[in-house]
Motif scaffolding. Structure first.
Motif, PDB file in Angstrom:
ATOM      1  N   PRO A 222       0.836  -1.208   0.000  1.00 30.94           N
ATOM      2  CA  PRO A 222       0.000   0.000   0.000  1.00 30.94           C
ATOM      3  C   PRO A 222       0.873   1.261   0.000  1.00 30.94           C
ATOM      4  CG  PRO A 222      -0.091  -1.130   2.139  1.00 30.94           C
ATOM      5  CD  PRO A 222       0.695  -2.011   1.227  1.00 30.94           C
ATOM      6  N   HIS A 227       6.859   2.223   4.100  1.00 26.30           N
ATOM      7  CA  HIS A 227       7.443   1.149   3.296  1.00 26.30           C
ATOM      8  C   HIS A 227       7.089   1.292   1.810  1.00 26.30           C
ATOM      9  CE1 HIS A 227       8.673  -3.392   3.575  1.00 26.30           C
ATOM     10  NE2 HIS A 227       9.202  -2.796   2.535  1.00 26.30           N
ATOM     11  N   LYS A 248      -3.144  -4.382  -5.431  1.00 24.31           N
ATOM     12  CA  LYS A 248      -3.275  -5.194  -4.220  1.00 24.31           C
ATOM     13  C   LYS A 248      -2.306  -6.360  -4.327  1.00 24.31           C
ATOM     14  CE  LYS A 248      -7.517  -6.426  -1.734  1.00 24.31           C
ATOM     15  NZ  LYS A 248      -6.964  -7.001  -0.626  1.00 24.31           N
ATOM     16  N   ARG A 273       3.070 -15.707   2.291  1.00 23.76           N
ATOM     17  CA  ARG A 273       2.039 -16.064   1.309  1.00 23.76           C
ATOM     18  C   ARG A 273       2.652 -16.549   0.002  1.00 23.76           C
ATOM     19  NH1 ARG A 273      -2.977 -11.782   2.210  1.00 23.76           N
ATOM     20  NH2 ARG A 273      -3.245 -12.267   4.424  1.00 23.76           N
ATOM     21  N   SER A 295       9.357  -3.880   8.265  1.00 28.46           N
ATOM     22  CA  SER A 295       8.128  -3.366   8.898  1.00 28.46           C
ATOM     23  C   SER A 295       7.706  -4.216  10.085  1.00 28.46           C
ATOM     24  CB  SER A 295       6.922  -3.261   7.957  1.00 28.46           C
ATOM     25  OG  SER A 295       7.229  -2.493   6.837  1.00 28.46           O
ATOM     26  N   ARG A 317      15.664  -5.290   6.829  1.00 26.18           N
ATOM     27  CA  ARG A 317      16.046  -3.951   7.303  1.00 26.18           C
ATOM     28  C   ARG A 317      15.022  -3.477   8.314  1.00 26.18           C
ATOM     29  NH1 ARG A 317      11.750  -1.776   7.094  1.00 26.18           N
ATOM     30  NH2 ARG A 317      10.569  -1.275   5.307  1.00 26.18           N
ATOM     31  N   GLY A 319      13.063   0.063  10.172  1.00 26.26           N
ATOM     32  CA  GLY A 319      12.805   1.500  10.101  1.00 26.26           C
ATOM     33  C   GLY A 319      11.579   1.881  10.903  1.00 26.26           C
ATOM     34  N   MET A 320      11.237   3.145  10.810  1.00 27.17           N
ATOM     35  CA  MET A 320      10.057   3.667  11.517  1.00 27.17           C
ATOM     36  C   MET A 320       9.466   4.811  10.718  1.00 27.17           C
ATOM     37  SD  MET A 320      11.344   4.085  15.424  1.00 27.17           S
ATOM     38  CE  MET A 320       9.714   4.411  16.079  1.00 27.17           C
ATOM     39  N   SER A 429       0.777  -6.319  13.079  1.00 29.42           N
ATOM     40  CA  SER A 429       0.003  -7.397  12.467  1.00 29.42           C
ATOM     41  C   SER A 429       0.053  -7.255  10.955  1.00 29.42           C
ATOM     42  CB  SER A 429      -1.437  -7.279  12.977  1.00 29.42           C
ATOM     43  OG  SER A 429      -2.199  -8.337  12.505  1.00 29.42           O
ATOM     44  N   GLY A 430       0.716  -8.192  10.295  1.00 26.77           N
ATOM     45  CA  GLY A 430       0.824  -8.116   8.836  1.00 26.77           C
ATOM     46  C   GLY A 430       1.449  -6.805   8.382  1.00 26.77           C
ATOM     47  N   GLY A 431       2.299  -6.211   9.222  1.00 23.17           N
ATOM     48  CA  GLY A 431       2.972  -4.960   8.859  1.00 23.17           C
ATOM     49  C   GLY A 431       2.195  -3.717   9.259  1.00 23.17           C
ATOM     50  N   TYR A 432       0.985  -3.884   9.781  1.00 21.53           N
ATOM     51  CA  TYR A 432       0.221  -2.718  10.263  1.00 21.53           C
ATOM     52  C   TYR A 432       0.321  -2.630  11.774  1.00 21.53           C
ATOM     53  CZ  TYR A 432      -2.217  -2.160   5.779  1.00 21.53           C
ATOM     54  OH  TYR A 432      -2.523  -1.941   4.467  1.00 21.53           O
ATOM     55  N   PHE A 462      -0.129 -13.426   9.627  1.00 21.30           N
ATOM     56  CA  PHE A 462       0.150 -12.018   9.940  1.00 21.30           C
ATOM     57  C   PHE A 462       1.332 -11.827  10.895  1.00 21.30           C
ATOM     58  CE2 PHE A 462      -4.536 -11.718   8.945  1.00 21.30           C
ATOM     59  CZ  PHE A 462      -4.349 -11.058   7.736  1.00 21.30           C
ATOM     60  N   ASN A 493     -10.250  -2.421   9.687  1.00 18.93           N
ATOM     61  CA  ASN A 493     -10.388  -3.884   9.845  1.00 18.93           C
ATOM     62  C   ASN A 493      -9.155  -4.563  10.463  1.00 18.93           C
ATOM     63  OD1 ASN A 493      -8.712  -3.751   7.635  1.00 18.93           O
ATOM     64  ND2 ASN A 493     -10.174  -4.611   6.171  1.00 18.93           N
ATOM     65  N   LYS A 498      -8.713 -10.715  16.650  1.00 15.43           N
ATOM     66  CA  LYS A 498      -9.148 -11.922  15.940  1.00 15.43           C
ATOM     67  C   LYS A 498      -9.995 -12.815  16.855  1.00 15.43           C
ATOM     68  CE  LYS A 498      -6.869 -11.018  12.069  1.00 15.43           C
ATOM     69  NZ  LYS A 498      -7.534 -10.117  11.165  1.00 15.43           N
TER      70      LYS A 498
HETATM   71  C1  MCA Z   1      -5.922  -7.579   6.468  1.00 20.74           C
HETATM   72  N1  MCA Z   1      -6.474  -8.151   7.563  1.00 20.74           N
HETATM   73  C2  MCA Z   1      -5.608  -8.073   8.571  1.00 20.74           C
HETATM   74  C3  MCA Z   1      -4.483  -7.419   8.045  1.00 20.74           C
HETATM   75  N2  MCA Z   1      -4.701  -7.126   6.746  1.00 20.74           N
HETATM   76  N3  MCA Z   1      -5.670  -8.490   9.843  1.00 20.74           N
HETATM   77  C4  MCA Z   1      -4.611  -8.259  10.630  1.00 20.74           C
HETATM   78  N4  MCA Z   1      -3.492  -7.642  10.187  1.00 20.74           N
HETATM   79  C5  MCA Z   1      -3.404  -7.210   8.900  1.00 20.74           C
HETATM   80  N5  MCA Z   1      -2.314  -6.609   8.457  1.00 20.74           N
HETATM   81  C6  MCA Z   1      -7.767  -8.801   7.689  1.00 20.74           C
HETATM   82  C7  MCA Z   1      -8.916  -7.918   7.338  1.00 20.74           C
HETATM   83  O1  MCA Z   1      -9.357  -7.272   8.492  1.00 20.74           O
HETATM   84  C8  MCA Z   1      -9.932  -8.921   6.840  1.00 20.74           C
HETATM   85  O2  MCA Z   1     -10.542  -9.512   7.941  1.00 20.74           O
HETATM   86  C9  MCA Z   1      -9.085  -9.972   6.152  1.00 20.74           C
HETATM   87  O3  MCA Z   1      -7.804  -9.871   6.748  1.00 20.74           O
HETATM   88  C10 MCA Z   1      -8.953  -9.769   4.658  1.00 20.74           C
HETATM   89  O4  MCA Z   1      -8.698  -8.389   4.376  1.00 20.74           O
HETATM   90  P1  MCA Z   1      -7.948  -7.941   3.061  1.00 20.74           P
HETATM   91  O5  MCA Z   1      -7.903  -6.481   3.024  1.00 20.74           O
HETATM   92  O6  MCA Z   1      -8.504  -8.696   1.897  1.00 20.74           O
HETATM   93  O7  MCA Z   1      -6.513  -8.472   3.381  1.00 20.74           O
HETATM   94  P2  MCA Z   1      -5.311  -8.660   2.446  1.00 20.74           P
HETATM   95  O8  MCA Z   1      -5.495  -7.919   1.179  1.00 20.74           O
HETATM   96  O9  MCA Z   1      -5.035 -10.112   2.361  1.00 20.74           O
HETATM   97  O10 MCA Z   1      -4.174  -7.891   3.258  1.00 20.74           O
HETATM   98  C11 MCA Z   1      -3.136  -8.483   3.896  1.00 20.74           C
HETATM   99  C12 MCA Z   1      -1.842  -7.719   3.598  1.00 20.74           C
HETATM  100  C13 MCA Z   1      -2.021  -6.277   4.096  1.00 20.74           C
HETATM  101  C14 MCA Z   1      -1.557  -7.739   2.099  1.00 20.74           C
HETATM  102  C15 MCA Z   1      -0.721  -8.430   4.320  1.00 20.74           C
HETATM  103  O11 MCA Z   1      -2.302  -6.313   5.485  1.00 20.74           O
HETATM  104  C16 MCA Z   1      -0.840  -5.418   3.783  1.00 20.74           C
HETATM  105  O12 MCA Z   1      -0.723  -4.916   2.669  1.00 20.74           O
HETATM  106  N6  MCA Z   1       0.053  -5.224   4.747  1.00 20.74           N
HETATM  107  C17 MCA Z   1       1.242  -4.392   4.546  1.00 20.74           C
HETATM  108  C18 MCA Z   1       1.230  -3.238   5.472  1.00 20.74           C
HETATM  109  C19 MCA Z   1       2.380  -2.271   5.224  1.00 20.74           C
HETATM  110  O13 MCA Z   1       2.652  -1.838   4.120  1.00 20.74           O
HETATM  111  N7  MCA Z   1       3.096  -1.887   6.287  1.00 20.74           N
HETATM  112  C20 MCA Z   1       4.226  -1.011   6.216  1.00 20.74           C
HETATM  113  C21 MCA Z   1       4.119   0.043   7.297  1.00 20.74           C
HETATM  114  P3  MCA Z   1     -12.133  -9.792   7.955  1.00 20.74           P
HETATM  115  O14 MCA Z   1     -12.384 -10.669   6.779  1.00 20.74           O
HETATM  116  O15 MCA Z   1     -12.366 -10.436   9.283  1.00 20.74           O
HETATM  117  O16 MCA Z   1     -12.727  -8.425   7.816  1.00 20.74           O
HETATM  118  S1  MCA Z   1       5.557   1.115   7.266  1.00 20.74           S
HETATM  119  C22 MCA Z   1       6.464   0.541   8.565  1.00 20.74           C
HETATM  120  O17 MCA Z   1       6.039  -0.314   9.263  1.00 20.74           O
HETATM  121  C23 MCA Z   1       7.871   0.930   8.866  1.00 20.74           C
HETATM  122  C24 MCA Z   1       8.227   2.317   8.817  1.00 20.74           C
HETATM  123  C25 MCA Z   1       8.826   0.069   8.092  1.00 20.74           C
HETATM  124  O18 MCA Z   1       9.805  -0.352   8.695  1.00 20.74           O
HETATM  125  O19 MCA Z   1       8.568  -0.208   6.914  1.00 20.74           O
END
Ligand code: MCA
Ligand code: AMP
Length: 529
Positions: A222, A227, A248, A273, A295, A317, A319-320, A429-432, A462, A493, A498
């Motif tokens: 995203p 990141h 996506k 995955r 992340s 790596r 970061g924050m 959780s999953g990077g969030y 996650f 979400n 969970k």
């Molecule tokens: C989705 N769901 C999650 C998460 N993502 N639950 C817990 N943790 C998550 N991360 C749940 C939703 O609530 C939903 O539950 C179900 O999973 C399906 O949602 P969907 O949106 O379809 O999920 P997905 O597309 O499969 O998403 C998973 C994902 C996503 C691709 C791993 O979470 C993602 O893109 N994560 C990356 C985050 C990121 O970019 N972080 C960087 C932050 P229900 O069905 O019950 O509603 S920057 C950072 O941290 C620092 C600075 C660094 O070092 O980088």
């Protein structure tokens, strides 16, 4: 500006009077602007000229709004190349970009918009009703829509603008973006990142990760967090590299595209995955040069399995939001560390060139090699301040200007940084990021609830997920499923626990404080495969 900052702009051939990050990114565009810069998963190709022209047109639109200096442009839209153009346009016009997670609902958006007071808000058509209501209430004058199918009022208005634009002159210390985050308890804080913070980091990573001509990045993250927005996009743009752009993450699609790419970046869940896909093999990765993870902690099992399946060693790596990237495993021999080039699983590598990293005890004294303590950092990448929170900012920096990361770790005998935990109460959780205090606050407001505790437990997909443990008020009937359903109606979400257990008491220490470590331990096998 930090020492050494001046050379950053010289490196990209810019004069010191122009320190706008966009100018540096633009200077790295290839000579032939008609080559492909971004190829989407829908088969669309955007050239470098498209990025240049569209960002100029959007910047002209912003200029035409006659916004006050330093105006925030808040953006909550689905991932699209046009959203990337809007980010570039915001830098180009000299305003401050404020990205917002698309999962945020009205209470969350209300807080961010109320706190940041953006002059412009951009949202999807589907959310326009409630987002614009919040924005107008907060005093925002302009609300545009931008959808992921190249429609929306932003593009309609942009279409009438000139495609020539003179980049706003900025100083390295000028604000470029605000990223909301929260290290401790309480409301989210806006980390203020400058043009200099981001350009210094992009330049460092370009050389440390060996970016080279012909590199192609698969962009599957995203674009509302550091990141995907900064590490990935800046990395590709400052190298003039093409991006294969996924709206996506789709493991099958990424693997199928690998033969056309060289670099991939992802949070650990993306690697988990992809490992579940039979199509991931050495043939699929034959042209790949580098896999980067971060992340959240990358499990050693994932690191090892990836090595065995693909022959590639993931580079982890750390970061924050407040600092962009801080440490990295080496891509090649690191002359600062006796030429070590090993990417060691379970570590986040060395402090990046220019970053000072210290491990110290609670008494503020530096700890010897191998001892676990608080991680503090300093460098040209470290943010300026928290938006409108001078007291919080002061608390998080030492007198010598070191920023307290809230992460706990050690430096091993070879100089590698190992993160062993966090002093901040945070679940990744999953990077969030999920802040227990925020979720507990919502649960505690629910009828019949006396108290609650949210803890993170291991999860195969996650990495870690939140679960809630709740006690009811005397005589009250409380149902865990109803609590979860009620949270779903209010919060993003990924923040939803969970599972939710209703119990008669919570474990406490002698001071009466809930012992979250015991809860974590009790539920640690809840999701074991
Ligand atoms: C989705 N769901 C999650 C998460 N993502 N639950 C817990 N943790 C998550 N991360 C749940 C939703 O609530 C939903 O539950 C179900 O999973 C399906 O949602 P969907 O949106 O379809 O999920 P997905 O597309 O499969 O998403 C998973 C994902 C996503 C691709 C791993 O979470 C993602 O893109 N994560 C990356 C985050 C990121 O970019 N972080 C960087 C932050 P229900 O069905 O019950 O509603 S920057 C950072 O941290 C620092 C600075 C660094 O070092 O980088
Ligand atoms: P954010 O609030 O999104 O800026 O998240 C930053 C936090 O993510 C850091 O303070 C760490 O706790 C965590 N983090 C980032 N990269 C890593 C990593 N490679 N290993 C462990 N934790 C990480």
């Amino acid at each position: 500006m930090e020492p050494g900052g001046e050379s950053l702009w010289r490196k990209v051939g810019l004069k010191m009077s122009q320190e706008n990050l966009f100018a540096a990114l633009h200077a790295a565009f290839p000579k032939n602007l008609d080559t492909v810069a971004v190829e989407t998963d829908h088969g669309l190709n955007y050239t470098w000229r498209d990025l240049d022209r569209a960002s100029a047109m959007m910047a002209n639109l912003l200029d035409g709004l006659k916004l006050p200096k330093g105006s925030r442009i808040a953006v909550q839209v689905e991932k699209s190349v046009e959203a990337l153009m809007l980010y570039l346009a915001t830098l180009r016009a000299g305003y401050v970009f404020l990205p917002l997670n698309t999962a945020y609902q009205s209470a969350e958006i209300d807080y961010f918009i109320g706190n940041a007071e953006p002059a412009v808000v951009v949202c999807s058509n589907a959310n326009f009703g409630w987002v614009s209501k919040i924005a107008f209430k907060a005093g925002t004058k302009h609300v545009f829509t931008l959808n992921d199918d190249r429609t929306g009022t932003l593009l309609e208005r942009t279409a009438h603008q000139s495609d020539q634009h003179k980049t706003a002159v900025k100083k390295a210390d000028d604000l470029a973006a605000i990223l909301y985050t929260s290290g401790t308890t309480g409301r989210s804080k806006g980390a203020m990142l400058t043009h200099g913070n981001m350009l210094s980091n992009a330049q460092t990573l370009k050389s440390y990760w060996g970016w080279k001509k012909g590199d192609v990045l698969i962009h599957a993250l995203p674009i509302f967090h550091v990141h995907g927005l900064f590490v990935a996009i800046h990395g590709a743009l400052i190298n003039g590299s093409k991006m294969i752009w996924l709206a996506k993450f789709d493991p099958k699609f990424v693997i199928a595209k690998m033969p056309e790419a060289t670099v991939f970046m992802g949070v650990p869940t993306l690697y988990v995955r992809m490992l579940a896909e039979p199509s991931l093999n050495q043939q699929a990765v034959r042209n790949m040069r580098l896999f980067i993870a971060g992340s959240a902690p990358l499990l050693i099992e994932t690191f090892t399995e990836w090595q065995q399946r693909t022959g590639h060693t993931i580079l982890e790596r750390y970061g924050m939001s407040e600092t962009v990237m801080l440490t990295s495993n080496p891509y090649a021999a690191d002359s600062r560390h006796a030429g070590q080039s090993e990417r060691r699983g379970g570590t986040v590598g060395f402090p990046l060139p220019g970053v000072k990293l210290r491990v110290q005890g609670d008494d503020g004294k530096a700890l010897p090699v191998g001892e676990i303590g608080n991680i503090l950092v300093k460098g040209p990448n470290v943010f300026q301040a928290y938006w409108r929170m001078p007291e919080k900012t002061k608390e998080e920096f030492t007198a010598e200007g070191y920023f307290k990361t809230g992460d706990v770790g050690k430096i091993d005998e070879r100089g590698y940084v190992v993160i062993v935990g966090r002093s901040k109460d945070l679940i990744i959780s999953g990077g969030y990021n999920v802040y227990p205090a925020e979720i507990e606050g919502y649960i505690n407001e629910m009828p019949g609830v006396a108290e609650s505790a949210l803890v993170g437990v291991p999860h195969p997909d996650f990495g870690e997920v939140g679960i809630a443990v709740v006690i009811a008020k005397p005589g009250a009937q409380v149902n865990g499923d109803h609590i979860v359903a009620s949270l779903k109606a209010q919060l993003a979400n990924f923040k939803i626990p969970k599972r939710c257990f209703v119990v008669s008491e919570l474990p406490r220490n002698t001071m009466g404080k809930v012992q979250k470590n015991l809860l974590r331990d009790q539920h640690k096998n809840l999701f074991s495969a």
